[in-house]
Enzyme design. Structure first.
Site, short mmCIF file in Angstrom:
data_model
loop_
_atom_site.label_atom_id
_atom_site.label_comp_id
_atom_site.label_asym_id
_atom_site.label_seq_id
_atom_site.Cartn_x
_atom_site.Cartn_y
_atom_site.Cartn_z
N CYS A 78 0.86 -1.19 0.00
CA CYS A 78 0.00 0.00 0.00
C CYS A 78 0.89 1.24 0.00
CB CYS A 78 -0.87 -0.02 1.25
SG CYS A 78 -1.96 1.41 1.41
N HIS A 99 -9.08 -3.95 -1.67
CA HIS A 99 -8.10 -3.16 -0.93
C HIS A 99 -8.48 -1.68 -0.96
CE1 HIS A 99 -3.76 -2.16 0.22
NE2 HIS A 99 -4.23 -1.00 -0.21
N GLU A 100 -8.79 -1.17 -2.16
CA GLU A 100 -9.14 0.24 -2.29
C GLU A 100 -10.48 0.55 -1.63
OE1 GLU A 100 -6.90 2.30 -3.12
OE2 GLU A 100 -5.54 0.72 -3.79
N HIS A 144 -10.14 1.25 1.94
CA HIS A 144 -9.68 2.61 2.28
C HIS A 144 -10.86 3.55 2.47
CE1 HIS A 144 -5.34 2.53 2.15
NE2 HIS A 144 -5.30 1.96 0.96
ZN ZN Z 1 -3.71 1.03 0.06
#
Ligand code: ZN
Length: 178
Positions: A95, A137-138, A141
């Site tokens: 990341c 993953h995004e 966030h």
């Molecule tokens: Zn990330």
């Protein structure tokens, strides 16, 4: 314009981003352009707006694996993961907010997601493998979650010291950060 990337330990990364309403304003196009420049400069494959301090439900992806003929590029606005299914797969993730490190994260292999693109076209699609992993993953966030929260105890222990060095900003980062 390349913008600084927020690093692990910054409380803004734990904020939940807000939905973008209606048509995109010119400022949002500047933001998207800045995000691509910032991500490319840092050699990333994905970047969420919150990582440059903008708490909006928006992320970008650009990933190419020549050997596997895998090409993915997109702007994802107000994404919503509708379903997750299949095998739970463990795979290393990195990341841009956690520079220089990678940790093993377990995620379902398939998702169905809906989102708007930068032309405000609505999409609904199924993804698997690497694409599903990047999107999850995004997406995390935007909920204020960094992948380190998914690490098992063993990995967290192994990464504890390097994570502390990021938190105290005692490390070299080869791109603009704050
Ligand atoms: Zn990330």
């Amino acid at each position: 314009m390349v913008r600084p990337i927020l690093l692990y330990g910054d409380p803004i990364l734990n904020e939940v981003s807000s939905e973008i309403s209606g048509q995109l304003k010119s400022g949002t196009y500047v933001l998207i352009d800045d995000m691509f420049q910032t991500m490319h400069k840092a050699n990333g494959v994905g970047l969420s707006a919150i990582q440059i301090g903008v708490p909006l439900k928006l992320f970008i992806v650009e990933a190419h694996l020549k050997e596997e003929d895998f090409h993915m590029r997109g702007v994802y606005i107000n994404p919503n993961i509708l379903r997750e299914w299949g095998e739970l797969v463990k795979h290393p993730e990195g990341c841009l907010s956690v520079p220089g490190l990678a940790g093993m994260v377990e995620r379902p292999d398939n998702i169905e997601m809906e989102w708007y693109d930068e032309k405000w076209q609505k999409h609904k699609e199924e993804f698997s493998g690497y694409a599903a992993r990047i999107l999850q993953h995004e997406y995390d966030h935007l909920q204020g979650i960094v992948y380190t929260e998914h690490l098992d105890k063993l990995w967290l222990k192994a990464m504890q010291r390097p994570l502390e060095l990021i938190e105290t900003r005692d490390m070299e980062v080869p791109y603009l950060w704050k």
